[in-house]
Structures are given as structure tokens and as C-alpha cells.
Design an enzyme around this catalytic site. Structure first.
Site, PDB file in Angstrom:
ATOM      1  N   GLN A   1      -3.106   2.725  -9.699  1.00  0.00           N
ATOM      2  CA  GLN A   1      -1.775   2.682 -10.073  1.00  0.00           C
ATOM      3  C   GLN A   1      -1.429   2.459 -11.524  1.00  0.00           C
ATOM      4  O   GLN A   1      -2.526   2.179 -12.244  1.00  0.00           O
ATOM      5  CB  GLN A   1      -0.844   1.610  -9.498  1.00  0.00           C
ATOM      6  CG  GLN A   1      -0.705   1.648  -8.075  1.00  0.00           C
ATOM      7  CD  GLN A   1      -1.712   1.323  -7.099  1.00  0.00           C
ATOM      8  OE1 GLN A   1      -2.757   0.701  -7.689  1.00  0.00           O
ATOM      9  NE2 GLN A   1      -1.579   1.490  -5.863  1.00  0.00           N
TER      10      GLN A   1
ATOM     11  N   ASP B   1      -0.533  -9.100  -7.244  1.00  0.00           N
ATOM     12  CA  ASP B   1      -1.081  -9.967  -5.988  1.00  0.00           C
ATOM     13  C   ASP B   1      -2.396 -10.305  -6.392  1.00  0.00           C
ATOM     14  O   ASP B   1      -3.220 -11.208  -5.674  1.00  0.00           O
ATOM     15  CB  ASP B   1      -1.687  -8.717  -4.827  1.00  0.00           C
ATOM     16  CG  ASP B   1      -2.420  -7.741  -5.468  1.00  0.00           C
ATOM     17  OD1 ASP B   1      -3.630  -7.804  -5.163  1.00  0.00           O
ATOM     18  OD2 ASP B   1      -1.985  -6.770  -5.812  1.00  0.00           O
TER      19      ASP B   1
ATOM     20  N   TRP C   1       5.634  -3.467  -9.619  1.00  0.00           N
ATOM     21  CA  TRP C   1       4.714  -4.237  -8.875  1.00  0.00           C
ATOM     22  C   TRP C   1       4.857  -5.716  -9.351  1.00  0.00           C
ATOM     23  O   TRP C   1       4.930  -6.364 -10.346  1.00  0.00           O
ATOM     24  CB  TRP C   1       3.146  -3.905  -9.670  1.00  0.00           C
ATOM     25  CG  TRP C   1       1.858  -4.389  -9.157  1.00  0.00           C
ATOM     26  CD1 TRP C   1       1.293  -4.319  -7.677  1.00  0.00           C
ATOM     27  CD2 TRP C   1       0.882  -5.390  -9.879  1.00  0.00           C
ATOM     28  NE1 TRP C   1       0.400  -5.122  -7.786  1.00  0.00           N
ATOM     29  CE2 TRP C   1      -0.061  -5.534  -8.980  1.00  0.00           C
ATOM     30  CE3 TRP C   1       0.947  -5.794 -10.880  1.00  0.00           C
ATOM     31  CZ2 TRP C   1      -1.188  -6.336  -9.262  1.00  0.00           C
ATOM     32  CZ3 TRP C   1      -0.496  -6.668 -11.424  1.00  0.00           C
ATOM     33  CH2 TRP C   1      -1.349  -6.835 -10.594  1.00  0.00           C
ATOM     34  N   ARG C   2       4.889  -6.626  -8.059  1.00  0.00           N
ATOM     35  CA  ARG C   2       4.773  -7.931  -8.112  1.00  0.00           C
ATOM     36  C   ARG C   2       3.296  -8.099  -7.964  1.00  0.00           C
ATOM     37  O   ARG C   2       2.519  -7.856  -6.707  1.00  0.00           O
ATOM     38  CB  ARG C   2       5.463  -8.534  -6.932  1.00  0.00           C
ATOM     39  CG  ARG C   2       5.305 -10.066  -6.551  1.00  0.00           C
ATOM     40  CD  ARG C   2       5.950 -10.795  -5.589  1.00  0.00           C
ATOM     41  NE  ARG C   2       5.908 -12.110  -5.296  1.00  0.00           N
ATOM     42  CZ  ARG C   2       4.930 -12.235  -4.463  1.00  0.00           C
ATOM     43  NH1 ARG C   2       4.705 -11.543  -3.510  1.00  0.00           N
ATOM     44  NH2 ARG C   2       4.647 -13.444  -4.506  1.00  0.00           N
TER      45      ARG C   2
ATOM     46  N   GLN D   1      -6.967   6.705  -1.546  1.00  0.00           N
ATOM     47  CA  GLN D   1      -6.313   6.588  -0.261  1.00  0.00           C
ATOM     48  C   GLN D   1      -4.995   7.515  -0.344  1.00  0.00           C
ATOM     49  O   GLN D   1      -4.419   7.812   0.438  1.00  0.00           O
ATOM     50  CB  GLN D   1      -5.834   5.248  -0.467  1.00  0.00           C
ATOM     51  CG  GLN D   1      -7.038   3.954  -0.263  1.00  0.00           C
ATOM     52  CD  GLN D   1      -6.662   2.567  -0.476  1.00  0.00           C
ATOM     53  OE1 GLN D   1      -5.760   2.330  -1.176  1.00  0.00           O
ATOM     54  NE2 GLN D   1      -7.484   1.899  -0.124  1.00  0.00           N
TER      55      GLN D   1
ATOM     56  N   GLU E   1       2.380  -1.453  -0.657  1.00  0.00           N
ATOM     57  CA  GLU E   1       1.819  -2.300   0.050  1.00  0.00           C
ATOM     58  C   GLU E   1       2.931  -3.613   0.195  1.00  0.00           C
ATOM     59  O   GLU E   1       3.483  -3.985  -1.046  1.00  0.00           O
ATOM     60  CB  GLU E   1       0.515  -3.037  -0.814  1.00  0.00           C
ATOM     61  CG  GLU E   1      -0.473  -1.966  -0.724  1.00  0.00           C
ATOM     62  CD  GLU E   1      -1.774  -2.539  -1.270  1.00  0.00           C
ATOM     63  OE1 GLU E   1      -1.732  -3.728  -1.875  1.00  0.00           O
ATOM     64  OE2 GLU E   1      -2.950  -1.900  -1.265  1.00  0.00           O
TER      65      GLU E   1
END
Length: 713
Positions: free
Chosen positions: A284, A558, A555-556, A325, A611
Site C-alpha cells: 500500500q 496492525d 490505515w489503522r 494479492q 483487511e
């Protein structure tokens, strides 16, 4: 403010302007098809010396001057002997007649009409034959003799004219911007590139930011692009800068696994790759845009890679997605494409697959309904820096620059406040209030007040992943409900005190139509946690109508620092309240409630990657009323029109694999709300997504990891 070159003027006036615009100093003449330079073979000066293309080498055999004859025509003189000019052999008027050097005698076969293609590029029409200077079959090989051929507007007949003398007067863009000129030593350039890459190769959450700028011309360089590094050319066309070598992203630092190759970009360059192939192994927030690669492109490095964005680019060879992906290709021209995994989307592109989802999982849309390409910095023919703002395109296919400079507007750097390290939010707001655009140089900027963009058509352009951090629970930036604002190349990073949102486009209740001049967001990234504790209720809120999203990762975190269910807390990544909002390349991940909520009508999404949160401690902690979990993509029940193509949602509940999400997508069941090409994946079988959309499709779980759904309803 100056408009882009016009091609509608009278031929005589256009010819006179083109001749006048040519450099008055010695220049190289570089083929747009090959990136190679016009060359006097073996540096000879005898009559009949072959005029060929050859790798640009900064010798006098590749330096030419333009001397006016009459009626806008010029003769093209060799620096090795100025009496020798580019000549069509034997006064031929035939296609494929060879071009060589010959002593100037005033012949019409020795005179060329320069026709301005924009951005320092020209095609040259022979006075005797009316045919164009041409690279046979658009060859990219050394030692190919040039010819004349019927003018056809192709890249084989377009040549970038670059003054040999380095331009001067570069603006102060701060310590983290490096500007290269083709007159510089290749070893010095390579040394600086290597130094930046060594610092940034593994620097995933560091504060260093870099922009590497190449002025028009040719370079021999291996440009390895690391974290928080933007590499870009300073031409109006990608073909204005040729890199012989590589412009690439690798995953050596992570044993070939590119799933964390984030936050970097390559823009506005042409590349002649060593060995005929280059690599852009990313995930990303790593755009490859406005590029011309004269070879093949690999999108992985042997291990997994997790999605990227290719836009407004031309790849002459084959693109191999390998282990990717998912991927979006928008408004590009490819030689061909091979590879598939879960979700490959092609919009407004040529040379792409026509087969359909799910075998293989390709979603192909012939035209992009409404786009604006990202604004970019460039150097004009006088050495002055400007920002080009492309116009809106509708129902478009392929690149914006294939036929020269696209429609748009050039903005003088005088109209910009150059934001450099140490600038305060008050200073930035004062510049905005005074009507300035913003050019944000690479760095991390902490804000103690919201940046307010209120003037229509304001450009906020970041270089080198420039980053805004709100320190006291504010929203970092708010855009008024006005026409045509462009926000580009910025990372919004949550602070330790919870913000209601990090970026807001239009205030709540916005209702004005901006269909003629939409606001657009380009390479805009939002992060909550990872570089440290961060908190925000929502990442991005779009209240205005007609907004265009052109590649966003929300984006949080991970992984990284400050990551945990109660530490980097954030409910929702994106909320769209505006009508007729169009998103290309939308990545939203790991938020604790709905990932994306779409309340506006007329919305369109082309490629969605998600996700779900990895870290719900248990099912009870992740319930939406009586529903297990929250959907990745929620279209409100009140919406009557919505389209989405190519959506993927994945789960990896690694804290508690028994956690279940009931739906990846929730949407009203009516004919105006349509989805095409959907996939859910349980990564490694860790967790369950029960249904793809509403109660249809699925499950994805430890038994059946991948579930596809072609369309809904």
C-alpha cells in the site's frame, strides 16, 4: 499563471513560436520512443556520417544547435562541426529514406520545421519531403540510423530537446530535496542515491523524508526507492527524463516479502531498464504513476506483496503481478499483463486482460468516468519551476500524456508558499488566507491548529511523503465546500490525543455541486498508530459532492509502535456523505467498526482493498448490536444509487481466531446499488467472514479460505 501550450493556432504562427522556443544553446535531442540521443556516429564530421540514436553520453557528438533559416524552419547543426547539418539523403521524398550529416548548402532537405508537442518535446518536419524525423519501428536499440517517415504523431517521431547548460536559480526546497542535473557526475548522483536508500531501506516508521528530483535529460543510475522517498522527473512529459538503469522497489530487507513496502513513489520518469526489466515490489501507499517503462515490470520480489497502484503510465513490455494479492491499473497502456491472485482491477486502460472475474479474478472497466491526474512540479524551458495542474477528463482511456502535454494549467511557484521544516500551523494558515497554494517539502509537521483550505482551486502538493500530525485532538486539515481543491502527496498521521477526524473535505451539510471542477485527492494517506500511539475517531470524512479520490490508503496500524486494541483506537477509516463521489484505488484497513461508510448517492468505487482489524480480543468486544463484527464496506440503507468494481476484504483474527465477521459488505438490496467482482479471504484460515455481501456468498474460513462473488444483486 500560464496555460498549457495550445495546438489550435495557425500553422505559421505555431511554427514561428516553436522555432523561437528551441534552446539557443547547444542541446541534446532525445527520442521519446527510446530515451536515446541523436548521435553523429563515431563522432565523425564527414559528409555522409550516419545520424543514429545512441545511449546518451554527454559527448559533443550528441550536442546540436538550431539555426533559423526562414518561415519557421531551422537547420540542425552538429557541435563537432557546425557546418554539418542533419540531412535527408539524396533529396529523397520517400518513406524510410536515411538521415545523415552533410555540409549545409541551403537545401530544403537540410531544413526542418520544429512543431511543438509541449513540455520541451518536438517533432521535426522536413522542408523537402513534408515527412518527419523518425526512429525506425520505434526501436530502443543503440546504433539505429534515423530516417524520415510520414508524420503520424507517434513517440517514434517525438524528441525531447534539452539544453546542455545546466539551469540555475533552483528554489530553496529545504534540506530533504535533492535536485539532479544531467551535467552532474553519474558517480556523484549514484552516491547520493545510495546514501538516501541506505538510510531509508528499513526505516518503516522513521521521521526522515526525501524527494529526489531529476531535471530533464538522460541519466545512468540505479534508483532504489526506500521508505518515505519520492523519486520524480521535472519534465512536462515522462519522456523528458530518461533513466538508463533502474527505478525500482525491492524487498531484500524483508527476505523478499514486500507486504510492508509502503510509503514511496516513482513519478514522471521514463526508464530504460538494464536487462529489459524492472521491479516495483510494493504494497500500500506506493504509487507508480506517470511513468514510461521501456521494458517489462515485475510487481513482486519472490515473496508476498499486497497491492499497489499503477496510473497514467505506459509499460512497453509485460507487467507480471507475480504474488500480488490485488492491484489497480488505471488509465495506462501496457504491452501485456500476466498474473492473478485475488483481485486485479483495470480501469480505462489498454493492453489489459479482457477475461472476467472470478477465473481469473479480473475486473475490467473500459473507461474511467471522471479523473484528474495528480498535480506535479516541473521545470519550464527557461529553467523556472512551475506546478502543472491537469484538467478533468471524462470517459477516458490510456494515459493523459500520450500525445504531448495534456490540457491543464501551469502555476508559477510564486503562487505557492513553500512549507519547510520549522513552519508553524499559524504560518501555513496565514499563507492559505492570503490566497497562496502550498508546496510542502519533505518532513514531519506538528500542528496545533487545523489547516483551513477555503479558496477554490487551491493546490496543496506534498513532496517526499510530507506528513501532518495534529498534536492536540484537532482535525489536521479541513477543506471548505468550494470548487477544485487538489490535495496531493500527503500523509496524515494521528496524534496521541484523539482527533474527531484527520482530514475533512467539506463541512457537515455540504451540498454545492462541483461537477464542473471537482475537488480531488491524490496519493493521500491516513495513518493511526505505527509510528507511535495515535487516535482518531475517523480517518477521512468526505462531505462535499463530486470529489475524486485518486489512490488513498487509510490505515489503522496492525504493527509498529503504539499498536493495540485500546491504544491506537479508531472507529472508521472513511465516511462519504457527499453525492457523486468517485474513488479509484481505495485501501482501508483494520478499523474497529465499519471500515468504510458510504451515505451519499451516486458513489462509485473502482478497486477496494480491506483487511478487518486483526486484534479484536474476543467476539463480545467486536459486535454491531446483535451482528457479529462490522462490515468492511457499508452502503447506507438510504442510498439508491451506487456502483463498485473489484472489492476484496480479508480477515486475520490473530489475537482470537474464533472471531467472526457476519458480512464483508452491507448494502441495500435494490437495482441501483450494484457490485461487480467481490472476494473475501480468511488469511491462513485465521478467522471467518460468513458472507461476502449481506447474506450472499461465502464463507471464508479455515476450510474455504477464498470466496468469490461475481455480482450483486
Amino acid at each position: 499563471m500560464t496555460a498549457a501550450p495550445s495546438h489550435a493556432a495557425s500553422p505559421a504562427a505555431a511554427s514561428a513560436r516553436a522555432a523561437a522556443a528551441l534552446p539557443t544553446v547547444w542541446a541534446t535531442v532525445m527520442s521519446a520512443a527510446s530515451g536515446r540521443c541523436l548521435d553523429a556516429k563515431a563522432a565523425d564530421t564527414a559528409n555522409g556520417t550516419v545520424v543514429q540514436q545512441y545511449g546518451c553520453n554527454d559527448t559533443t557528438a550528441q550536442q546540436w544547435s538550431f539555426t533559423a533559416t526562414s518561415d519557421g524552419y531551422v537547420r540542425i547543426n552538429s557541435r563537432n562541426d557546425a557546418s554539418q547539418v542533419v540531412d535527408v539523403a539524396d533529396f529523397s521524398t520517400a518513406d524510410s529514406a536515411p538521415v545523415h550529416l552533410w555540409a549545409y548548402g541551403g537545401g530544403a532537405n537540410q531544413q526542418w520545421l520544429p512543431v511543438d508537442d509541449g513540455g520541451g518535446a518536438y517533432h521535426f518536419v522536413n522542408r523537402n519531403s513534408g515527412k518527419c524525423l523518425d526512429v525506425p519501428a520505434a526501436s530502443t536499440a543503440d546504433s539505429v540510423q534515423l530516417q524520415q517517415y510520414t508524420c503520424n504523431g507517434s513517440a517514434a517521431q517525438r524528441f525531447q530537446v534539452v539544453p546542455v547548460a545546466p539551469s540555475s536559480g533552483d528554489p530553496d526546497l529545504g534540506p530533504n530535496v535533492v535536485v539532479f542535473d544531467p551535467s552532474m557526475s553519474p558517480s556523484a548522483i549514484q552516491g547520493k542515491l545510495n546514501s538516501i536508500f541506505r538510510q531509508q531501506e528499513t526505516n518503516q516508521f522513521g521521521s526522515q523524508r526525501h524527494a529526489v528530483l531529476f531535471k530533464p535529460g538522460a541519466y545512468s543510475a540505479d534508483v532504489n526507492v526506500g521508505f518515505y522517498t519520492q523519486v520524480l522527473g521535472l519534465g512536462l512529459s515522462p519522456d523528458a527524463v530518461t533513466v538508463n538503469g533502474a527505478v525500482h522497489a525491492e524487498a531484500d530487507w524483508f527476505q523478499g516479502n514486500a507486504t510492508q513496502n509502503f510509503w514511496r513513489g516513482a513519478e514522471n520518469l521514463s526508464v530504460n531498464p538494464t536487462g529489459g526489466a524492472d521491479r516495483w515490489a510494493v504494497s500500500q501507499a506506493a504509487s507508480y504513476r506517470r511513468m514510461h517503462l521501456r521494458g517489462n515490470l515485475a510487481l513482486d520480489d519472490g515473496g508476498w506483496s499486497s497491492g499497489g497502484y499503477l496510473a497514467d503510465s505506459k509499460v512497453d513490455g509485460q507487467v507480471d503481478s507475480g504474488s500480488q494479492q490485488q492491484w489497480l491499473t488505471r488509465n495506462s497502456q501496457l504491452g501485456s499483463w500476466t498474473g492473478s491472485n485475488w483481485n486485479m482491477v483495470f480501469v480505462g486502460s489498454q493492453g489489459v486482460p479482457s477475461t472476467t472475474f472470478p477465473r481469473p479474478p479480473y475486473s475490467t472497466v473500459a473507461q474511467s468516468p471522471v479523473t484528474r491526474e495528480k498535480p506535479f512540479l516541473y521545470v519550464d524551458g527557461n529553467g523556472a519551476y512551475q506546478v502543472f495542474v491537469p484538467s478533468v477528463r471524462t470517459n477516458s482511456t490510456a494515459t493523459s500524456w500520450a500525445n504531448g502535454t495534456p490540457p491543464g494549467t501551469s502555476l508559477s511557484l510564486d503562487t505557492f508558499y513553500i512549507v519547510k521544516q520549522g513552519a508553524s500551523a499559524a504560518q501555513i494558515n496565514a499563507a492559505l488566507a492570503a490566497g497562496k497554494n502550498l508546496l510542502v517539502t519533505p518532513g514531519v509537521y506538528h500542528l496545533n491548529q487545523t489547516l483551513n483550505v477555503t479558496r477554490p482551486d487551491t493546490v496543496v502538493l506534498g513532496l517526499g511523503l510530507a506528513t501532518f500530525v495534529p498534536d492536540n485532538g484537532i482535525t489536521a486539515m479541513k477543506v471548505a465546500d468550494v470548487d477544485g481543491v487538489k490535495i496531493a502527496g500527503l500523509l496524515f498521521d494521528a496524534g496521541t490525543t484523539n482527533s474527531p477526524s484527520l482530514l475533512e473535505v467539506g463541512p457537515n451539510g455540504s451540498s454545492a455541486s462541483h461537477s464542473a471542477d471537482p475537488t480531488s485527492l491524490h496519493d493521500v494517506y491516513v495513518r493511526v498508530g505505527g509510528a507511535g500511539v495515535g487516535k482518531a475517531t475517523t480517518g477521512l470524512v468526505v462531505n462535499s459532492d463530486n470529489v475524486i479520490g485518486d489512490h488513498m490508503w487509510i490505515w489503522r496500524a496492525d504493527h509498529g509502535s503504539g499498536v493495540g486494541w485500546t491504544s491506537n483506537s479508531s472507529d472508521t477509516g472513511l465516511i462519504v456523505n457527499g453525492d457523486n463521489v468517485t474513488m479509484y484505488g481505495l485501501f482501508v484497513e483494520h478499523f474497529q467498526k465499519y471500515q468504510t461508510v458510504w451515505n451519499g448517492n451516486g458513489g462509485r468505487t473502482y478497486f477496494y482493498q480491506n483487511e478487518m482489524p486483526y486484534d479484536p480480543p474476543n467476539q463480545a468486544a467486536w459486535m454491531n448490536g446483535s451482528t457479529q463484527g462490522y462490515a468492511a464496506y457499508k452502503v447506507a440503507d438510504s442510498v439508491t444509487s451506487h456502483q463498485a468494481y473489484g472489492l476484496g476484504s480479508y480477515c486475520y483474527f490473530n489475537v482470537n481466531p474464533s472471531v467472526t465477521a457476519a458480512h464483508a459488505i452491507e448494502a441495500p438490496n435494490n437495482a441501483g446499488v450494484r457490485f461487480t467482482g467481490m472476494v473475501t479471504v480468511s488469511l491462513g484460515g485465521t478467522g471467518t467472514i460468513s458472507h461476502v455481501i449481506n447474506n450472499t456468498g461465502g464463507p471464508s474460513n479455515s476450510t474455504t479460505n477464498v470466496a468469490n462473488l461475481t455480482s450483486y444483486p
